[in-house]
Design a protein around this motif. Structure first.
Motif, mmCIF file in Angstrom:
data_model
loop_
_atom_site.group_PDB
_atom_site.id
_atom_site.type_symbol
_atom_site.label_atom_id
_atom_site.label_comp_id
_atom_site.label_asym_id
_atom_site.label_seq_id
_atom_site.Cartn_x
_atom_site.Cartn_y
_atom_site.Cartn_z
ATOM 1 N N THR A 31 30.920 29.252 42.233
ATOM 2 C CA THR A 31 32.015 28.289 42.343
ATOM 3 C C THR A 31 33.356 29.002 42.209
ATOM 4 O OG1 THR A 31 32.144 27.818 39.957
ATOM 5 C CG2 THR A 31 30.589 26.526 41.261
ATOM 6 N N ARG A 32 34.403 28.276 42.599
ATOM 7 C CA ARG A 32 35.779 28.658 42.276
ATOM 8 C C ARG A 32 36.239 27.639 41.250
ATOM 9 N NH1 ARG A 32 37.769 28.313 46.962
ATOM 10 N NH2 ARG A 32 37.584 30.522 47.553
ATOM 11 N N TRP A 33 36.354 28.092 40.000
ATOM 12 C CA TRP A 33 36.587 27.120 38.940
ATOM 13 C C TRP A 33 37.784 27.472 38.064
ATOM 14 C CZ3 TRP A 33 36.248 28.519 33.729
ATOM 15 C CH2 TRP A 33 35.638 29.759 33.464
ATOM 16 N N THR A 34 38.344 26.420 37.466
ATOM 17 C CA THR A 34 39.360 26.539 36.424
ATOM 18 C C THR A 34 38.906 25.626 35.287
ATOM 19 O OG1 THR A 34 40.713 24.706 37.225
ATOM 20 C CG2 THR A 34 41.144 26.885 38.177
ATOM 21 N N PHE A 36 39.968 22.839 34.745
ATOM 22 C CA PHE A 36 40.097 21.438 35.145
ATOM 23 C C PHE A 36 39.415 21.111 36.469
ATOM 24 C CE2 PHE A 36 43.938 22.921 32.952
ATOM 25 C CZ PHE A 36 43.850 22.168 31.784
ATOM 26 N N ASP A 37 38.919 22.117 37.184
ATOM 27 C CA ASP A 37 38.371 21.842 38.514
ATOM 28 C C ASP A 37 37.281 22.849 38.850
ATOM 29 O OD1 ASP A 37 38.239 20.564 41.033
ATOM 30 O OD2 ASP A 37 39.391 22.223 41.910
ATOM 31 N N VAL A 38 36.269 22.395 39.585
ATOM 32 C CA VAL A 38 35.161 23.246 40.016
ATOM 33 C C VAL A 38 34.907 22.977 41.491
ATOM 34 C CG1 VAL A 38 32.739 23.853 39.735
ATOM 35 C CG2 VAL A 38 34.100 23.229 37.735
ATOM 36 N N GLU A 39 34.857 24.044 42.303
ATOM 37 C CA GLU A 39 34.575 23.922 43.733
ATOM 38 C C GLU A 39 33.437 24.876 44.097
ATOM 39 O OE1 GLU A 39 36.640 24.850 48.086
ATOM 40 O OE2 GLU A 39 37.786 25.088 46.225
ATOM 41 N N PHE A 40 32.361 24.323 44.623
ATOM 42 C CA PHE A 40 31.209 25.141 44.996
ATOM 43 C C PHE A 40 31.525 25.902 46.288
ATOM 44 C CE2 PHE A 40 27.087 26.027 46.912
ATOM 45 C CZ PHE A 40 26.383 26.525 45.830
ATOM 46 N N ILE A 41 31.359 27.255 46.254
ATOM 47 C CA ILE A 41 31.694 28.077 47.423
ATOM 48 C C ILE A 41 30.528 28.985 47.832
ATOM 49 C CG2 ILE A 41 34.169 28.071 46.968
ATOM 50 C CD1 ILE A 41 33.866 30.845 45.726
ATOM 51 N N GLY A 42 29.355 28.768 47.294
ATOM 52 C CA GLY A 42 28.191 29.553 47.695
ATOM 53 C C GLY A 42 28.264 31.002 47.231
ATOM 54 N N VAL A 239 36.297 45.630 35.035
ATOM 55 C CA VAL A 239 36.646 44.862 36.242
ATOM 56 C C VAL A 239 36.528 43.366 35.960
ATOM 57 C CG1 VAL A 239 35.881 44.298 38.574
ATOM 58 C CG2 VAL A 239 36.029 46.682 37.865
ATOM 59 N N ILE A 240 35.470 42.970 35.277
ATOM 60 C CA ILE A 240 35.285 41.554 34.929
ATOM 61 C C ILE A 240 36.439 41.067 34.068
ATOM 62 C CG2 ILE A 240 33.836 39.989 33.574
ATOM 63 C CD1 ILE A 240 31.436 41.771 34.486
ATOM 64 N N TYR A 241 36.849 41.873 33.100
ATOM 65 C CA TYR A 241 37.961 41.489 32.225
ATOM 66 C C TYR A 241 39.250 41.314 33.027
ATOM 67 C CZ TYR A 241 41.437 41.786 28.502
ATOM 68 O OH TYR A 241 42.489 41.531 27.671
ATOM 69 N N LYS A 242 39.502 42.234 33.956
ATOM 70 C CA LYS A 242 40.715 42.138 34.760
ATOM 71 C C LYS A 242 40.706 40.884 35.628
ATOM 72 C CE LYS A 242 41.683 47.125 35.089
ATOM 73 N NZ LYS A 242 41.766 48.297 35.998
ATOM 74 N N GLN A 243 39.547 40.547 36.181
ATOM 75 C CA GLN A 243 39.483 39.352 37.026
ATOM 76 C C GLN A 243 39.738 38.086 36.217
ATOM 77 O OE1 GLN A 243 39.390 39.598 40.297
ATOM 78 N NE2 GLN A 243 39.321 41.816 39.990
ATOM 79 N N TYR A 244 39.230 38.043 34.992
ATOM 80 C CA TYR A 244 39.552 36.920 34.114
ATOM 81 C C TYR A 244 41.057 36.861 33.850
ATOM 82 C CZ TYR A 244 34.915 35.264 32.703
ATOM 83 O OH TYR A 244 33.672 34.687 32.689
ATOM 84 N N ALA A 245 41.662 38.027 33.589
ATOM 85 C CA ALA A 245 43.100 38.066 33.298
ATOM 86 C C ALA A 245 43.922 37.616 34.499
ATOM 87 C CB ALA A 245 43.501 39.478 32.874
ATOM 88 N N TYR A 246 43.452 37.913 35.725
ATOM 89 C CA TYR A 246 44.160 37.509 36.939
ATOM 90 C C TYR A 246 43.938 36.035 37.281
ATOM 91 C CZ TYR A 246 44.505 42.571 37.751
ATOM 92 O OH TYR A 246 44.754 43.919 37.635
#
Length: 281
Positions: A31-34, A36-42, A239-246
């Protein structure tokens, strides 16, 4: 059933803090999630993860870091263990010195070696300059940064490997060595035919613990280089940490799933193989 009731608080904490987030991450990785929102993207997150140069570089570095740190800890830990179980002067003191880095905070080790390895003011390069050697940029050269951190990680963790080996070595009956001496076996033959086979349980423990730690390493790398210079010392965890930070939460969750699968795919078959070899002895 009465004693099992005492397991419930620990089991509830384990389920809430580990089991539920683990299974939830497999869903959120797609998903692409925040908050407040979740979008399934495969599989888009996984495609991005393996096609982005930064992410694929982190995957490669993770395998290099895990393999080299585990291999060096096994070899050096065994050699140090053999040395520190032999009749040498100040053996107790040397054991304490070898094990001391294990007790030091990872962040403290990282900050200390970041100063020692400074290309201009670091003690290591200043010492090399005394002998006319121009020291390299240990943490600033993209070709050296990862391997410099590997050396520091081995220095920090080899004491634990040596301790495990020492426990295995002192458990070997001395009668085996005495019988081998009577038969005329050399020191090398005694080591190869008695010591190595009988410390296999210790070797299994060191390999598994070192590999798991190496594949999941984050603190030391982040403190010393932050994954730099560029992406030269990035591993999956950084890399995972940086993606969370971004703010790319779905992509970073996919990275966590990849890390979980990689560690499981390496450790479980290796653990089975090492234990099977052990039972064949």
């Amino acid at each position: 059933m009465y004693p099992l009731w005492f397991l419930l608080p620990g089991a509830a904490i384990f389920i809430v803090l580990f089991i539920v987030p683990t299974f939830a991450s497999f869903y959120y990785a797609f998903t692409r999630w925040t908050l407040f929102d979740v979008e399934f993207i495969g599989f888009d997150n996984f495609v991005t993860f393996f096609t982005d140069p930064q992410l694929s570089k982190g995957f490669t570095n993770t395998l290099i870091f895990g393999a080299l740190t585990a291999g060096l800890k096994v070899v050096l830990g065994l050699l140090i263990g053999v040395l520190l179980t032999s009749e040498i002067w100040a053996r107790g003191y040397l054991r304490a010195v070898v094990f001391f880095p294990v007790l030091v905070s990872t962040v403290g080790v990282g900050i200390t070696f970041q100063a020692l390895l400074d290309p201009f003011d670091g003690v290591i390069n200043q010492t090399l300059a005394v002998f006319g050697i121009d020291g390299p940029g240990w943490l600033t050269d993209p070709n050296l940064a990862l391997y410099s951190i590997i050396g520091v990680d081995v220095w920090r963790g080899v004491g634990l490997a040596a301790l495990i080996y020492m426990a295995g070595l002192v458990a070997i009956p001395q009668e085996y060595y005495e019988a081998a001496k009577v038969d005329g076996a050399s020191g090398w033959h005694r080591f190869w035919n008695i010591t190595l086979p009988l410390v296999r349980p210790a070797t299994t423990t060191v390999v598994i613990l070192s590999l798991i730690g190496g594949l999941r390493e984050f603190q030391l790398i982040w403190v010393m280089t932050g994954g730099g210079p560029g992406f030269a010392s990035d591993v999956l965890a950084s890399v995972i940490y940086k993606q969370y930070a971004y703010g790319f939460f779905g992509l970073s969750t996919a990275g966590n799933v990849v890390l979980f699968v990689v560690v499981s795919a390496i450790i479980l078959p290796l653990f089975w193989w090492l234990n099977r070899k052990q039972t064949e002895l």
